[in-house]
Design an enzyme around this catalytic site. Structure first.
Site, short mmCIF file in Angstrom:
data_model
loop_
_atom_site.label_atom_id
_atom_site.label_comp_id
_atom_site.label_asym_id
_atom_site.label_seq_id
_atom_site.Cartn_x
_atom_site.Cartn_y
_atom_site.Cartn_z
N ASP A 1 -4.71 -12.08 -1.42
CA ASP A 1 -4.65 -11.12 -0.33
C ASP A 1 -5.05 -11.88 0.94
O ASP A 1 -6.22 -12.21 1.13
CB ASP A 1 -5.60 -9.95 -0.62
N LYS B 1 -2.70 -4.25 9.34
CA LYS B 1 -3.85 -4.85 10.03
C LYS B 1 -3.35 -5.86 11.08
O LYS B 1 -2.70 -5.47 12.02
CB LYS B 1 -4.76 -5.50 8.99
N TYR C 1 -10.87 -5.61 -2.33
CA TYR C 1 -10.54 -4.41 -1.55
C TYR C 1 -10.65 -3.17 -2.44
O TYR C 1 -10.03 -3.10 -3.51
CB TYR C 1 -9.13 -4.55 -0.95
N ARG D 1 17.60 1.55 0.05
CA ARG D 1 16.40 1.40 -0.78
C ARG D 1 16.37 0.03 -1.47
O ARG D 1 15.31 -0.46 -1.85
CB ARG D 1 16.28 2.53 -1.80
N1 PLP Z 1 -5.90 -5.51 1.56
C1 PLP Z 1 -6.98 -5.36 2.32
C2 PLP Z 1 -7.94 -6.50 2.48
C3 PLP Z 1 -7.22 -4.13 2.95
O1 PLP Z 1 -8.32 -3.97 3.69
C4 PLP Z 1 -6.30 -3.07 2.77
C5 PLP Z 1 -6.48 -1.75 3.43
O2 PLP Z 1 -7.46 -1.47 4.04
C6 PLP Z 1 -5.19 -3.26 1.96
C7 PLP Z 1 -5.00 -4.50 1.38
C8 PLP Z 1 -4.21 -2.14 1.69
O3 PLP Z 1 -3.27 -2.08 2.71
P1 PLP Z 1 -2.61 -0.72 3.28
O4 PLP Z 1 -3.70 0.06 3.92
O5 PLP Z 1 -1.58 -1.24 4.25
O6 PLP Z 1 -1.99 -0.01 2.12
#
Ligand code: PLP
Length: 386
Positions: free
Chosen positions: A176, A201, A103, A51
Protein backbone atom coordinates in the site's frame (compact mmCIF):
# COMPACT_ATOMS: atom_id res chain seq x y z
CA UNK A 1 15.61 12.86 -26.27
CA UNK A 2 16.04 10.11 -23.66
CA UNK A 3 12.97 8.53 -22.10
CA UNK A 4 11.69 10.81 -19.34
CA UNK A 5 11.50 9.17 -15.94
CA UNK A 6 11.55 12.15 -13.55
CA UNK A 7 8.22 12.14 -11.69
CA UNK A 8 8.07 15.96 -11.74
CA UNK A 9 7.98 15.92 -15.54
CA UNK A 10 5.72 12.87 -15.82
CA UNK A 11 3.09 14.40 -13.55
CA UNK A 12 3.32 17.98 -14.88
CA UNK A 13 2.83 16.83 -18.47
CA UNK A 14 0.56 13.82 -17.68
CA UNK A 15 2.59 12.13 -20.44
CA UNK A 16 1.66 14.91 -22.91
CA UNK A 17 -1.29 13.06 -24.39
CA UNK A 18 -3.39 14.97 -26.94
CA UNK A 19 -6.96 14.25 -28.01
CA UNK A 20 -6.44 13.01 -31.56
CA UNK A 21 -9.85 14.21 -32.78
CA UNK A 22 -9.54 17.84 -31.67
CA UNK A 23 -5.87 18.37 -30.70
CA UNK A 24 -7.16 19.33 -27.24
CA UNK A 25 -4.32 19.21 -24.72
CA UNK A 26 -6.58 18.33 -21.78
CA UNK A 27 -8.03 14.84 -21.78
CA UNK A 28 -11.71 14.51 -22.65
CA UNK A 29 -14.20 12.60 -20.50
CA UNK A 30 -15.68 9.67 -22.43
CA UNK A 31 -18.80 8.63 -20.54
CA UNK A 32 -20.20 6.18 -23.10
CA UNK A 33 -21.19 2.85 -21.56
CA UNK A 34 -21.23 1.04 -24.94
CA UNK A 35 -18.91 0.89 -27.92
CA UNK A 36 -20.00 0.29 -31.48
CA UNK A 37 -19.58 -3.24 -32.72
CA UNK A 38 -18.47 -4.25 -36.14
CA UNK A 39 -21.42 -6.36 -37.41
CA UNK A 40 -18.92 -8.97 -38.62
CA UNK A 41 -16.99 -9.11 -35.35
CA UNK A 42 -19.22 -10.38 -32.59
CA UNK A 43 -16.45 -11.90 -30.49
CA UNK A 44 -15.01 -10.00 -27.51
CA UNK A 45 -11.85 -8.67 -29.14
CA UNK A 46 -12.51 -4.93 -28.92
CA UNK A 47 -13.96 -2.52 -26.40
CA UNK A 48 -17.57 -3.45 -25.67
CA UNK A 49 -18.92 -2.09 -22.41
CA UNK A 50 -17.61 0.43 -19.89
CA UNK A 51 -17.55 -2.03 -16.97
CA UNK A 52 -14.71 -3.93 -18.70
CA UNK A 53 -12.77 -0.70 -18.99
CA UNK A 54 -13.23 2.81 -20.29
CA UNK A 55 -10.96 4.89 -22.55
CA UNK A 56 -11.00 7.75 -19.99
CA UNK A 57 -8.91 5.43 -17.78
CA UNK A 58 -6.07 5.08 -20.26
CA UNK A 59 -4.12 8.24 -19.54
CA UNK A 60 -4.26 8.19 -15.70
CA UNK A 61 -3.54 4.45 -15.71
CA UNK A 62 -0.55 4.99 -18.00
CA UNK A 63 0.70 7.84 -15.83
CA UNK A 64 0.42 5.94 -12.53
CA UNK A 65 2.00 2.91 -14.16
CA UNK A 66 4.95 4.92 -15.40
CA UNK A 67 5.42 6.67 -12.06
CA UNK A 68 5.53 3.28 -10.33
CA UNK A 69 7.64 1.52 -12.99
CA UNK A 70 4.95 -1.13 -13.51
CA UNK A 71 3.77 -3.43 -16.26
CA UNK A 72 0.19 -2.19 -16.05
CA UNK A 73 -2.23 -0.21 -13.90
CA UNK A 74 -5.95 -0.51 -13.23
CA UNK A 75 -8.19 2.13 -11.71
CA UNK A 76 -10.89 1.19 -9.22
CA UNK A 77 -13.90 2.82 -7.59
CA UNK A 78 -12.00 3.13 -4.27
CA UNK A 79 -8.83 2.09 -2.52
CA UNK A 80 -10.91 -0.58 -0.75
CA UNK A 81 -12.18 -2.08 -3.99
CA UNK A 82 -8.60 -2.13 -5.36
CA UNK A 83 -7.27 -3.79 -2.18
CA UNK A 84 -9.94 -6.42 -2.00
CA UNK A 85 -9.42 -7.24 -5.70
CA UNK A 86 -5.91 -8.41 -4.77
CA UNK A 87 -7.29 -10.65 -2.01
CA UNK A 88 -9.96 -11.98 -4.35
CA UNK A 89 -7.23 -13.43 -6.58
CA UNK A 90 -6.47 -15.81 -3.67
CA UNK A 91 -8.26 -19.07 -2.90
CA UNK A 92 -9.98 -20.37 0.22
CA UNK A 93 -7.30 -21.89 2.48
CA UNK A 94 -4.58 -19.45 1.39
CA UNK A 95 -2.58 -17.71 4.09
CA UNK A 96 -1.67 -14.00 4.07
CA UNK A 97 0.65 -11.95 6.28
CA UNK A 98 0.04 -8.32 7.23
CA UNK A 99 1.26 -5.82 9.80
CA UNK A 100 -0.97 -5.61 12.89
CA UNK A 101 -1.34 -1.86 12.41
CA UNK A 102 -2.34 -2.16 8.76
CA UNK A 103 -5.02 0.28 7.48
CA UNK A 104 -7.97 -0.54 9.74
CA UNK A 105 -10.44 -0.92 6.85
CA UNK A 106 -8.38 -3.81 5.46
CA UNK A 107 -7.99 -5.44 8.88
CA UNK A 108 -11.75 -5.31 9.37
CA UNK A 109 -12.43 -6.62 5.84
CA UNK A 110 -10.13 -9.59 6.40
CA UNK A 111 -11.59 -10.37 9.82
CA UNK A 112 -15.15 -10.29 8.47
CA UNK A 113 -15.25 -11.09 4.78
CA UNK A 114 -11.78 -12.54 4.15
CA UNK A 115 -12.37 -15.10 6.90
CA UNK A 116 -15.73 -16.11 5.38
CA UNK A 117 -13.98 -16.46 2.04
CA UNK A 118 -11.57 -18.89 3.76
CA UNK A 119 -8.45 -16.74 3.95
CA UNK A 120 -6.24 -17.14 6.98
CA UNK A 121 -4.50 -13.92 8.03
CA UNK A 122 -1.55 -13.46 10.39
CA UNK A 123 -1.20 -9.92 11.73
CA UNK A 124 2.35 -9.32 12.98
CA UNK A 125 3.26 -6.69 15.55
CA UNK A 126 6.76 -6.23 14.20
CA UNK A 127 7.35 -6.22 10.48
CA UNK A 128 10.87 -7.06 9.36
CA UNK A 129 12.30 -9.82 7.20
CA UNK A 130 12.89 -12.05 10.23
CA UNK A 131 9.37 -11.80 11.67
CA UNK A 132 7.84 -12.20 8.21
CA UNK A 133 10.09 -15.23 7.49
CA UNK A 134 9.03 -16.82 10.77
CA UNK A 135 5.35 -16.35 9.92
CA UNK A 136 5.56 -17.74 6.36
CA UNK A 137 3.78 -21.08 5.93
CA UNK A 138 5.57 -22.82 3.05
CA UNK A 139 3.15 -23.66 0.25
CA UNK A 140 0.28 -21.83 1.96
CA UNK A 141 1.36 -18.21 2.31
CA UNK A 142 0.46 -16.59 -0.98
CA UNK A 143 0.64 -12.92 -0.12
CA UNK A 144 2.69 -10.65 2.12
CA UNK A 145 1.01 -7.26 2.48
CA UNK A 146 2.94 -4.16 3.50
CA UNK A 147 2.25 -0.55 4.25
CA UNK A 148 5.24 1.75 4.61
CA UNK A 149 5.22 4.20 6.30
CA UNK A 150 2.30 2.49 8.02
CA UNK A 151 -0.77 4.38 9.07
CA UNK A 152 -1.17 5.74 11.79
CA UNK A 153 2.03 4.88 13.68
CA UNK A 154 4.39 5.35 10.71
CA UNK A 155 6.65 2.35 11.14
CA UNK A 156 8.93 1.87 8.16
CA UNK A 157 9.46 -1.58 6.66
CA UNK A 158 12.34 -2.68 4.47
CA UNK A 159 10.65 -3.52 1.16
CA UNK A 160 13.70 -5.22 -0.40
CA UNK A 161 14.44 -7.46 2.60
CA UNK A 162 10.81 -8.48 3.16
CA UNK A 163 10.24 -9.05 -0.56
CA UNK A 164 13.29 -11.34 -0.71
CA UNK A 165 11.99 -13.37 2.25
CA UNK A 166 8.47 -13.61 0.78
CA UNK A 167 9.70 -14.55 -2.69
CA UNK A 168 11.94 -17.28 -1.27
CA UNK A 169 8.76 -18.91 0.09
CA UNK A 170 6.81 -18.39 -3.15
CA UNK A 171 4.59 -15.57 -1.83
CA UNK A 172 3.80 -12.35 -3.67
CA UNK A 173 4.37 -8.96 -2.09
CA UNK A 174 1.78 -6.20 -2.28
CA UNK A 175 2.43 -2.71 -0.95
CA UNK A 176 0.00 0.00 0.00
CA UNK A 177 1.90 3.05 -1.29
CA UNK A 178 -0.87 5.54 -0.55
CA UNK A 179 1.15 7.46 2.03
CA UNK A 180 4.56 7.57 0.33
CA UNK A 181 3.26 7.94 -3.25
CA UNK A 182 5.68 7.21 -6.11
CA UNK A 183 7.21 10.66 -5.53
CA UNK A 184 8.82 9.30 -2.36
CA UNK A 185 9.01 5.52 -2.91
CA UNK A 186 8.69 3.24 -5.91
CA UNK A 187 8.14 -0.18 -4.30
CA UNK A 188 8.50 -2.19 -7.53
CA UNK A 189 12.12 -1.03 -7.82
CA UNK A 190 12.67 -2.54 -4.35
CA UNK A 191 11.10 -5.91 -5.24
CA UNK A 192 7.33 -5.55 -4.76
CA UNK A 193 4.91 -7.35 -7.11
CA UNK A 194 1.80 -5.21 -6.63
CA UNK A 195 1.36 -1.58 -5.59
CA UNK A 196 -1.90 -0.22 -4.24
CA UNK A 197 -3.12 3.37 -4.01
CA UNK A 198 -6.08 4.93 -2.41
CA UNK A 199 -6.39 7.65 -5.06
CA UNK A 200 -8.71 9.41 -2.61
CA UNK A 201 -5.59 10.74 -0.84
CA UNK A 202 -2.45 12.23 -2.41
CA UNK A 203 -2.94 11.13 -6.02
CA UNK A 204 -6.05 13.26 -6.36
CA UNK A 205 -4.94 15.55 -3.55
CA UNK A 206 -8.01 17.73 -3.21
CA UNK A 207 -10.24 15.74 -0.88
CA UNK A 208 -13.08 15.55 -3.37
CA UNK A 209 -13.16 12.05 -4.81
CA UNK A 210 -12.88 8.38 -3.90
CA UNK A 211 -10.69 6.27 -6.19
CA UNK A 212 -8.23 3.38 -6.12
CA UNK A 213 -5.45 2.03 -8.31
CA UNK A 214 -3.35 -1.12 -8.57
CA UNK A 215 -0.06 -1.45 -10.42
CA UNK A 216 1.64 -4.79 -11.11
CA UNK A 217 5.37 -5.33 -11.59
CA UNK A 218 6.88 -6.48 -14.88
CA UNK A 219 6.43 -10.26 -15.01
CA UNK A 220 3.00 -10.15 -13.29
CA UNK A 221 0.92 -9.58 -16.43
CA UNK A 222 -1.22 -12.71 -15.73
CA UNK A 223 -2.06 -11.31 -12.31
CA UNK A 224 -3.06 -8.03 -13.96
CA UNK A 225 -5.45 -9.92 -16.23
CA UNK A 226 -6.95 -11.76 -13.26
CA UNK A 227 -7.41 -8.49 -11.39
CA UNK A 228 -9.05 -6.88 -14.42
CA UNK A 229 -11.51 -9.78 -14.51
CA UNK A 230 -12.26 -9.26 -10.83
CA UNK A 231 -12.81 -5.53 -11.38
CA UNK A 232 -15.31 -6.33 -14.09
CA UNK A 233 -17.06 -9.16 -12.23
CA UNK A 234 -17.34 -7.35 -8.88
CA UNK A 235 -18.06 -4.06 -10.67
CA UNK A 236 -15.82 -1.72 -8.68
CA UNK A 237 -15.27 0.63 -11.61
CA UNK A 238 -14.43 4.31 -11.34
CA UNK A 239 -16.79 6.90 -12.83
CA UNK A 240 -15.42 8.81 -15.78
CA UNK A 241 -15.76 12.25 -14.14
CA UNK A 242 -13.83 10.98 -11.10
CA UNK A 243 -11.21 9.57 -13.46
CA UNK A 244 -10.81 12.96 -15.11
CA UNK A 245 -10.56 14.70 -11.72
CA UNK A 246 -7.95 12.19 -10.60
CA UNK A 247 -5.76 12.94 -13.62
CA UNK A 248 -6.23 16.67 -13.08
CA UNK A 249 -5.16 16.33 -9.43
CA UNK A 250 -2.11 14.26 -10.33
CA UNK A 251 -0.64 17.09 -12.42
CA UNK A 252 0.53 18.72 -9.16
CA UNK A 253 1.30 15.51 -7.21
CA UNK A 254 5.03 16.05 -7.08
CA UNK A 255 4.84 19.66 -5.83
CA UNK A 256 2.19 18.84 -3.24
CA UNK A 257 3.94 15.79 -1.79
CA UNK A 258 7.29 17.58 -1.53
CA UNK A 259 5.73 20.65 0.12
CA UNK A 260 3.72 18.57 2.60
CA UNK A 261 6.81 16.49 3.42
CA UNK A 262 8.94 19.59 4.08
CA UNK A 263 6.28 21.05 6.39
CA UNK A 264 5.70 17.70 8.16
CA UNK A 265 9.40 17.50 9.05
CA UNK A 266 9.33 21.02 10.51
CA UNK A 267 6.15 20.26 12.43
CA UNK A 268 7.61 17.00 13.74
CA UNK A 269 10.70 18.85 14.96
CA UNK A 270 8.54 21.47 16.68
CA UNK A 271 6.35 18.83 18.35
CA UNK A 272 9.45 16.93 19.56
CA UNK A 273 10.45 19.95 21.61
CA UNK A 274 7.04 20.48 23.24
CA UNK A 275 6.79 19.45 26.89
CA UNK A 276 3.23 18.11 26.52
CA UNK A 277 4.23 15.73 23.72
CA UNK A 278 5.56 12.36 24.86
CA UNK A 279 6.39 10.89 21.45
CA UNK A 280 6.45 12.08 17.84
CA UNK A 281 6.15 9.40 15.18
CA UNK A 282 7.65 10.62 11.91
CA UNK A 283 10.16 8.68 9.75
CA UNK A 284 12.07 11.88 8.93
CA UNK A 285 13.20 12.29 12.53
CA UNK A 286 16.66 10.84 13.26
CA UNK A 287 15.17 9.38 16.47
CA UNK A 288 12.63 7.28 14.50
CA UNK A 289 13.42 3.55 14.61
CA UNK A 290 12.97 3.22 10.84
CA UNK A 291 14.86 6.39 9.88
CA UNK A 292 17.84 4.59 8.27
CA UNK A 293 15.58 2.36 6.15
CA UNK A 294 13.47 5.40 5.25
CA UNK A 295 16.59 7.27 4.09
CA UNK A 296 17.48 4.34 1.82
CA UNK A 297 13.98 3.73 0.53
CA UNK A 298 12.49 7.22 0.27
CA UNK A 299 13.54 10.21 -1.77
CA UNK A 300 12.26 13.80 -1.86
CA UNK A 301 11.13 13.68 1.78
CA UNK A 302 9.45 11.44 4.35
CA UNK A 303 5.80 12.18 3.66
CA UNK A 304 3.12 14.53 4.91
CA UNK A 305 1.78 12.26 7.66
CA UNK A 306 2.84 12.22 11.30
CA UNK A 307 1.41 11.28 14.66
CA UNK A 308 2.16 12.46 18.17
CA UNK A 309 1.25 11.28 21.64
CA UNK A 310 0.09 13.64 24.32
CA UNK A 311 0.92 13.75 28.03
CA UNK A 312 -2.29 13.02 29.94
CA UNK A 313 -3.68 10.16 27.87
CA UNK A 314 -6.74 9.87 25.65
CA UNK A 315 -8.76 12.67 27.23
CA UNK A 316 -5.87 15.11 26.96
CA UNK A 317 -5.25 14.14 23.32
CA UNK A 318 -8.91 14.72 22.47
CA UNK A 319 -8.82 18.13 24.14
CA UNK A 320 -5.77 19.14 22.09
CA UNK A 321 -7.49 18.04 18.87
CA UNK A 322 -10.62 19.97 19.82
CA UNK A 323 -8.58 23.12 20.54
CA UNK A 324 -6.95 23.41 17.14
CA UNK A 325 -8.50 26.21 15.11
CA UNK A 326 -6.86 26.34 11.69
CA UNK A 327 -6.32 22.58 11.71
CA UNK A 328 -9.70 20.89 11.63
CA UNK A 329 -10.66 17.47 12.97
CA UNK A 330 -11.38 15.12 10.09
CA UNK A 331 -10.61 11.69 8.72
CA UNK A 332 -8.63 10.98 5.53
CA UNK A 333 -5.45 12.67 4.38
CA UNK A 334 -3.52 14.05 1.44
CA UNK A 335 -5.69 17.17 0.92
CA UNK A 336 -4.37 20.75 0.69
CA UNK A 337 -5.64 21.54 4.20
CA UNK A 338 -4.14 20.06 7.35
CA UNK A 339 -6.40 17.81 9.44
CA UNK A 340 -6.02 16.15 12.83
CA UNK A 341 -7.69 13.00 14.10
CA UNK A 342 -7.93 10.94 17.29
CA UNK A 343 -7.33 7.78 15.35
CA UNK A 344 -8.18 5.07 17.94
CA UNK A 345 -11.74 6.41 18.23
CA UNK A 346 -12.18 6.03 14.48
CA UNK A 347 -10.72 2.55 14.24
CA UNK A 348 -13.16 0.76 16.54
CA UNK A 349 -12.81 -1.72 19.36
CA UNK A 350 -9.99 -3.83 17.87
CA UNK A 351 -7.76 -0.79 17.24
CA UNK A 352 -4.12 -1.36 18.22
CA UNK A 353 -3.47 2.40 18.01
CA UNK A 354 -2.31 4.09 21.26
CA UNK A 355 -5.24 5.94 22.86
CA UNK A 356 -3.17 9.11 23.40
CA UNK A 357 -2.21 9.40 19.71
CA UNK A 358 -3.26 12.16 17.35
CA UNK A 359 -2.67 11.78 13.63
CA UNK A 360 -1.95 14.82 11.48
CA UNK A 361 -2.17 15.04 7.71
CA UNK A 362 0.02 18.03 6.93
CA UNK A 363 -1.28 20.15 4.08
CA UNK A 364 -0.06 23.13 2.12
CA UNK A 365 -0.63 26.01 4.55
CA UNK A 366 2.30 28.17 5.73
CA UNK A 367 4.30 26.17 8.27
CA UNK A 368 4.33 29.09 10.76
CA UNK A 369 0.51 29.00 10.88
CA UNK A 370 0.48 25.25 11.51
CA UNK A 371 3.06 25.48 14.30
CA UNK A 372 1.22 28.43 15.88
CA UNK A 373 -2.06 26.50 15.88
CA UNK A 374 -0.62 23.35 17.44
CA UNK A 375 1.34 25.41 19.96
CA UNK A 376 -1.80 27.19 21.19
CA UNK A 377 -3.72 23.89 21.29
CA UNK A 378 -0.98 22.20 23.35
CA UNK A 379 -0.28 25.19 25.59
CA UNK A 380 -3.87 25.32 26.84
CA UNK A 381 -4.53 23.66 30.19
CA UNK A 382 -4.63 19.87 29.74
CA UNK A 383 -6.18 17.78 32.51
CA UNK A 384 -4.14 14.75 33.46
CA UNK A 385 -6.30 11.62 33.38
CA UNK A 386 -3.54 9.02 33.55
N1 PLP B 1 -4.97 2.60 2.29
C1 PLP B 1 -4.79 3.51 3.24
C2 PLP B 1 -3.43 3.68 3.85
C3 PLP B 1 -5.86 4.29 3.67
O1 PLP B 1 -5.69 5.18 4.65
C4 PLP B 1 -7.14 4.09 3.08
C5 PLP B 1 -8.32 4.90 3.47
O2 PLP B 1 -8.30 5.66 4.39
C6 PLP B 1 -7.29 3.13 2.10
C7 PLP B 1 -6.18 2.41 1.71
C8 PLP B 1 -8.64 2.84 1.48
O3 PLP B 1 -8.88 3.72 0.43
P1 PLP B 1 -10.33 4.33 0.05
O4 PLP B 1 -10.75 5.19 1.18
O5 PLP B 1 -10.03 5.10 -1.21
O6 PLP B 1 -11.25 3.18 -0.19
Amino acid sequence: MNKITNPETLTATALSWVDRETDAMAAPIRPSTSFLRDPEQLDRTGRIFSRDDNPTYLQPEALINQLEGGAGCLLFASGMSAMTAVFHTLNPGDHVILPKNVYSGLRQWLNQHGKRWGLEASFLSSYDSESVSNALLPGRTKLVWMETPSNPTWEVSDIAAISAAAHAAGALVAIDNTVATPILTQPIAHGADVVLHSGSKYLNGHGDLIAGALVVAPGQEELLKAIQGIRNDYGGVLGTFETWLLLRGMRTLSLRVKAASASALKLARFLSTHEKVTLVRYPGLESHAGHDIARRQMQNGFGGMLSFQVKGGEAAAKIVAARTQLIRQAISFGSPDTVIEHRASMEGADSPTPRDLLRVSVGLEHIDDLIADLRQALDGEVENND
